[in-house]
Design a protein around this motif. Structure first.
Motif, mmCIF file in Angstrom:
data_model
loop_
_atom_site.group_PDB
_atom_site.id
_atom_site.type_symbol
_atom_site.label_atom_id
_atom_site.label_comp_id
_atom_site.label_asym_id
_atom_site.label_seq_id
_atom_site.Cartn_x
_atom_site.Cartn_y
_atom_site.Cartn_z
ATOM 1 N N PHE A 49 23.824 28.940 24.625
ATOM 2 C CA PHE A 49 23.256 29.654 25.759
ATOM 3 C C PHE A 49 22.570 30.942 25.303
ATOM 4 N N ARG A 50 21.536 31.311 26.051
ATOM 5 C CA ARG A 50 20.885 32.595 25.852
ATOM 6 C C ARG A 50 21.267 33.479 27.040
ATOM 7 N N PRO A 51 21.967 34.585 26.809
ATOM 8 C CA PRO A 51 22.409 35.435 27.924
ATOM 9 C C PRO A 51 21.235 35.978 28.724
ATOM 10 N N SER A 52 21.418 36.093 30.032
ATOM 11 C CA SER A 52 20.397 36.683 30.879
ATOM 12 C C SER A 52 20.348 38.186 30.629
ATOM 13 N N SER A 53 19.220 38.784 30.933
ATOM 14 C CA SER A 53 19.076 40.227 30.741
ATOM 15 C C SER A 53 19.629 41.019 31.921
ATOM 16 N N GLY A 54 19.931 40.318 33.019
ATOM 17 C CA GLY A 54 20.457 40.990 34.205
ATOM 18 C C GLY A 54 20.964 39.975 35.210
ATOM 19 N N GLY A 55 21.313 40.457 36.390
ATOM 20 C CA GLY A 55 21.859 39.595 37.431
ATOM 21 C C GLY A 55 22.859 40.363 38.267
ATOM 22 N N THR A 56 23.546 39.666 39.145
ATOM 23 C CA THR A 56 24.526 40.298 40.030
ATOM 24 C C THR A 56 25.568 41.086 39.255
ATOM 25 N N MET A 105 30.599 46.920 38.143
ATOM 26 C CA MET A 105 29.884 45.665 38.382
ATOM 27 C C MET A 105 28.898 45.329 37.271
ATOM 28 N N HIS A 106 28.276 46.344 36.673
ATOM 29 C CA HIS A 106 27.307 46.127 35.604
ATOM 30 C C HIS A 106 27.762 46.701 34.268
ATOM 31 N N THR A 107 28.934 47.337 34.253
ATOM 32 C CA THR A 107 29.393 47.994 33.018
ATOM 33 C C THR A 107 30.749 47.495 32.546
ATOM 34 N N TRP A 108 31.170 46.333 33.035
ATOM 35 C CA TRP A 108 32.495 45.807 32.683
ATOM 36 C C TRP A 108 32.634 45.567 31.188
ATOM 37 N N ALA A 116 33.391 38.918 33.618
ATOM 38 C CA ALA A 116 33.526 39.509 34.951
ATOM 39 C C ALA A 116 33.646 38.373 35.957
ATOM 40 N N TRP A 117 34.559 38.514 36.894
ATOM 41 C CA TRP A 117 34.808 37.477 37.910
ATOM 42 C C TRP A 117 34.560 38.063 39.288
ATOM 43 N N LEU A 118 33.625 37.461 40.020
ATOM 44 C CA LEU A 118 33.314 37.875 41.378
ATOM 45 C C LEU A 118 33.883 36.827 42.322
ATOM 46 N N PRO A 119 34.997 37.122 43.000
ATOM 47 C CA PRO A 119 35.651 36.133 43.871
ATOM 48 C C PRO A 119 34.761 35.711 45.038
ATOM 49 N N SER A 120 35.070 34.561 45.606
ATOM 50 C CA SER A 120 34.266 34.019 46.705
ATOM 51 C C SER A 120 34.213 34.896 47.951
ATOM 52 N N SER A 123 31.128 37.243 47.259
ATOM 53 C CA SER A 123 29.777 36.708 47.049
ATOM 54 C C SER A 123 29.451 35.460 47.860
ATOM 55 N N GLY A 124 30.402 34.910 48.597
ATOM 56 C CA GLY A 124 30.163 33.654 49.305
ATOM 57 C C GLY A 124 30.700 32.488 48.504
ATOM 58 N N MET A 125 30.311 32.375 47.235
ATOM 59 C CA MET A 125 30.876 31.399 46.298
ATOM 60 C C MET A 125 31.136 32.133 44.993
ATOM 61 N N GLU A 126 32.315 31.900 44.414
ATOM 62 C CA GLU A 126 32.689 32.668 43.227
ATOM 63 C C GLU A 126 31.760 32.427 42.046
ATOM 64 N N GLU A 127 31.632 33.454 41.208
ATOM 65 C CA GLU A 127 30.868 33.304 39.979
ATOM 66 C C GLU A 127 31.471 34.168 38.884
ATOM 67 N N ASP A 128 31.198 33.766 37.655
ATOM 68 C CA ASP A 128 31.686 34.476 36.486
ATOM 69 C C ASP A 128 30.499 34.818 35.602
ATOM 70 N N CYS A 129 30.601 35.925 34.905
ATOM 71 C CA CYS A 129 29.585 36.300 33.927
ATOM 72 C C CYS A 129 30.307 36.531 32.602
ATOM 73 N N VAL A 130 29.908 35.787 31.578
ATOM 74 C CA VAL A 130 30.548 35.845 30.262
ATOM 75 C C VAL A 130 29.603 36.530 29.286
ATOM 76 N N TRP A 131 30.090 37.556 28.615
ATOM 77 C CA TRP A 131 29.222 38.353 27.749
ATOM 78 C C TRP A 131 28.771 37.579 26.514
ATOM 79 N N ASP A 132 29.703 36.947 25.816
ATOM 80 C CA ASP A 132 29.408 36.276 24.544
ATOM 81 C C ASP A 132 29.194 34.781 24.779
ATOM 82 N N PRO A 133 27.988 34.252 24.535
ATOM 83 C CA PRO A 133 27.726 32.823 24.756
ATOM 84 C C PRO A 133 28.582 31.894 23.901
#
Length: 209
Positions: A49-56, A105-108, A116-120, A123-133
């Motif tokens: 994976f290539r990490p995104s440069s930004g997002g929620t 939210m952006h500095t975890w 980072a885990w954003l519960p449902s 956000s409506g539906m849960e999502e996770d953001c993983v730093w290291d691919p």
């Protein structure tokens, strides 16, 4: 005397395939999903994976334990062009983002977290953001309407016979159970249908009636 196997299915109360609302625990591995365009799927499987440069939740690789969340990505493309990966994710140290931790939210990651885990409820539906691919491994195709593309991608996943863990160890993937391990699993014959099976498989359906 060799062990003999017939059809079976196992159940585990401590399964790590958690429901979307259950909080992930530090250092565990979980099944998650990631949606992408079918034109990018093969490259992700081969090169990672290539990490995104930004997002929620800021930079990182986005995924979710809710397949319905992944089914909506990428936005703006036809449903038939979407592929949803089934992933194994080693979450590391997790930060739950809620009303008490919005400042992170952006500095975890800068504060020592791997995911980072954003519960449902937030956000409506849960999502996770993983730093290291490198913490994400594609283990299957959960959704693809193009049968030819799905077959090609599944073959490519199988060809990835080795994965590199974070500590650099090279692990082989068992052709029977799909687990990545340093010690090769010994395949046995099902005494009923004679199919080669692995003792670590969680399910074997005997083809002989």
């Amino acid at each position: 005397m060799p062990i003999q196997f017939s059809g079976w299915e196992t159940y585990c109360e401590k399964s790590r395939h958690l429901k979307p609302g259950q909080e992930p625990q530090k250092s565990h591995g979980y099944i998650m999903y990631h949606g992408t365009h079918k034109s990018a799927a093969a490259t992700i499987i081969s090169s990672g994976f290539r990490p995104s440069s930004g997002g929620t939740l800021g930079p990182g690789v986005y995924c979710s334990r809710d397949i319905n969340k992944a089914m909506g990505y990428p936005g703006g493309c036809a449903p038939g062009d979407r592929v949803v990966f089934k992933l194994r994710v080693r979450v590391g140290k997790v930060k739950k983002i809620d009303s008490k931790s919005m400042l992170l939210m952006h500095t975890w990651h800068q504060n020592g977290y791997d995911t980072a885990w954003l519960p449902s409820p937030v956000s409506g539906m849960e999502e996770d953001c993983v730093w290291d691919p490198k913490r994400l491994t594609v283990i299957g195709i959960a959704h693809c309407t193009d049968a030819s593309t799905k077959s090609s991608l599944e073959s490519l996943i199988k060809k990835q016979g080795q994965v590199q863990e974070a500590d650099g160890r090279s692990l082989d993937q068992c052709k029977g159970c799909g687990m990545h391990t340093q010690d090769k699993h010994t395949m046995e014959k099902c005494w009923c249908c004679k199919t080669s099976v692995c003792p670590f498989m969680d399910k074997h359906v005997c083809q002989k009636s």
